[in-house]
Design a protein around this motif. Sequence first.
Motif, PDB file in Angstrom:
ATOM      1  N   ASN A  38      -7.147  -3.323 -15.406  1.00 32.58           N
ATOM      2  CA  ASN A  38      -8.271  -2.724 -15.599  1.00 32.58           C
ATOM      3  C   ASN A  38      -8.783  -2.399 -14.171  1.00 32.58           C
ATOM      4  O   ASN A  38      -9.044  -3.438 -13.609  1.00 32.58           O
ATOM      5  CB  ASN A  38      -9.343  -3.665 -16.392  1.00 32.58           C
ATOM      6  N   THR A  39      -8.879  -1.190 -13.712  1.00 36.00           N
ATOM      7  CA  THR A  39      -9.161  -0.965 -12.432  1.00 36.00           C
ATOM      8  C   THR A  39     -10.617  -1.397 -11.941  1.00 36.00           C
ATOM      9  O   THR A  39     -10.919  -1.768 -10.643  1.00 36.00           O
ATOM     10  CB  THR A  39      -8.636   0.319 -11.778  1.00 36.00           C
ATOM     11  N   GLU A  40     -11.475  -1.429 -13.106  1.00 38.70           N
ATOM     12  CA  GLU A  40     -12.830  -1.687 -12.742  1.00 38.70           C
ATOM     13  C   GLU A  40     -13.002  -3.095 -12.519  1.00 38.70           C
ATOM     14  O   GLU A  40     -14.084  -3.416 -11.694  1.00 38.70           O
ATOM     15  CB  GLU A  40     -13.513  -1.422 -14.057  1.00 38.70           C
ATOM     16  N   GLY A  88      -7.589   1.102  -8.218  1.00 41.10           N
ATOM     17  CA  GLY A  88      -7.707   2.384  -8.494  1.00 41.10           C
ATOM     18  C   GLY A  88      -7.104   2.922  -7.079  1.00 41.10           C
ATOM     19  O   GLY A  88      -7.607   2.611  -6.024  1.00 41.10           O
ATOM     20  N   GLY A  89      -6.207   4.208  -7.380  1.00 40.65           N
ATOM     21  CA  GLY A  89      -5.630   4.564  -6.061  1.00 40.65           C
ATOM     22  C   GLY A  89      -6.250   6.032  -5.605  1.00 40.65           C
ATOM     23  O   GLY A  89      -5.721   6.796  -5.000  1.00 40.65           O
ATOM     24  N   ASP A  90      -7.316   6.513  -6.370  1.00 41.61           N
ATOM     25  CA  ASP A  90      -7.900   7.630  -6.003  1.00 41.61           C
ATOM     26  C   ASP A  90      -8.514   7.683  -4.864  1.00 41.61           C
ATOM     27  O   ASP A  90      -8.804   6.507  -4.368  1.00 41.61           O
ATOM     28  CB  ASP A  90      -9.243   7.876  -7.074  1.00 41.61           C
ATOM     29  N   PRO A  91      -8.636   8.554  -4.240  1.00 40.68           N
ATOM     30  CA  PRO A  91      -9.132   8.651  -2.579  1.00 40.68           C
ATOM     31  C   PRO A  91     -10.438   8.050  -2.413  1.00 40.68           C
ATOM     32  O   PRO A  91     -10.582   7.077  -1.397  1.00 40.68           O
ATOM     33  CB  PRO A  91      -9.229  10.244  -1.975  1.00 40.68           C
ATOM     34  N   LEU A 107       0.811  -1.267   0.081  1.00 43.28           N
ATOM     35  CA  LEU A 107       0.051   0.145   0.003  1.00 43.28           C
ATOM     36  C   LEU A 107       0.724   1.243   0.091  1.00 43.28           C
ATOM     37  O   LEU A 107       0.381   2.177  -0.024  1.00 43.28           O
ATOM     38  CB  LEU A 107      -0.860   0.060   1.386  1.00 43.28           C
ATOM     39  N   THR A 108       2.332   1.081  -0.192  1.00 41.41           N
ATOM     40  CA  THR A 108       2.811   2.565  -0.062  1.00 41.41           C
ATOM     41  C   THR A 108       3.543   2.527  -1.664  1.00 41.41           C
ATOM     42  O   THR A 108       4.200   3.661  -1.694  1.00 41.41           O
ATOM     43  CB  THR A 108       4.179   2.069   1.090  1.00 41.41           C
TER      44      THR A 108
END
Length: 313
Positions: free
Chosen positions: A245-247, A164-167, A156-157
């Motif tokens: 594919n993050t979805e 996906g890494g958006d908040p 996670l770093t």
Amino acid sequence: MSTGWSWYVIALVVLNIAGCAWLLWWTARRRPGDPKPEDTSHVWDGDITEYNKPLPKWWINLFYITIVFSIGYLVWYPGFGNFAGASGWTSAGAHDAEKARRDRQLEETFGVYANQPLPQLAGDPQAMALGRSIFANTCAACHGSSAQGAPGYPNLTDATWNWGGDPERILQTVLDGREGVMPPLGTVLEGMGGDVAITQAAAYVRALRSEDIEATLRNDYMAARGKKYFDGLCVACHGPDGRGNTELGAPDLTVRNTLYPNTLESIRTTIIEGRHGVMPAHRALLGETRARLVAAYVWSLSNAPAGAPPERQ
């Protein structure tokens, strides 16, 4: 508990209580033919004499009081088969009431952080201290105390995010969990070209992680032959360039910090047996505000606010 087992428990309780009462009554009385206390003739060391006497009345009465207390206890509390007890008390109900009380206390503590954006929380040292504590208690068992993961558990770093890494994507992951499935393709590939096809496909996947894939394919016959299998089976999830594919949670196959070891044998195992990764949902366990705090902490590990010192691991 079924009716049969309920009656079994009831019978067992009644027999035990009745047996204790009978044993006290039977042993507390003197019977005809019993020797007098001074006539047992059991003497040791010249002056230590055994007397045949019943227990003192006050002691016997304490035992009877205990039996009466046990009957009252079984009337008031559950313990007599399916009978719920006159008080209506249950351990589950007591647990739920205590949990509700503790949850109200936690809401008072964490309420000031409710609905705040993750980047804003990431810039608040006190919020990050709470997020770090929640992470240590809830997430470190899988991701490690330093959040750098382990085989099968994401690091996670870094900047690699399968979902996906958006908040808001991270918050959704914490709240509702994720489930990623890589289907086993060993049988399919064996039908297309035998075991060598599996090795060639694995070699191509490994080549995707090289600095110059074109040069790698020119120099690696097995990887070059594996491209056709990748194009036929894998592009639907991982895309034609292997960037995922993050979805779907399909990982980017071009990065080197992979979820499983970047070895030919490990990739072969993934192709043959598939993978099934589950991130459990924490909405019910943490609630939205605490989930938001830990999600902000996770986001901050790879997105330090401007001017903030680096996170100490």
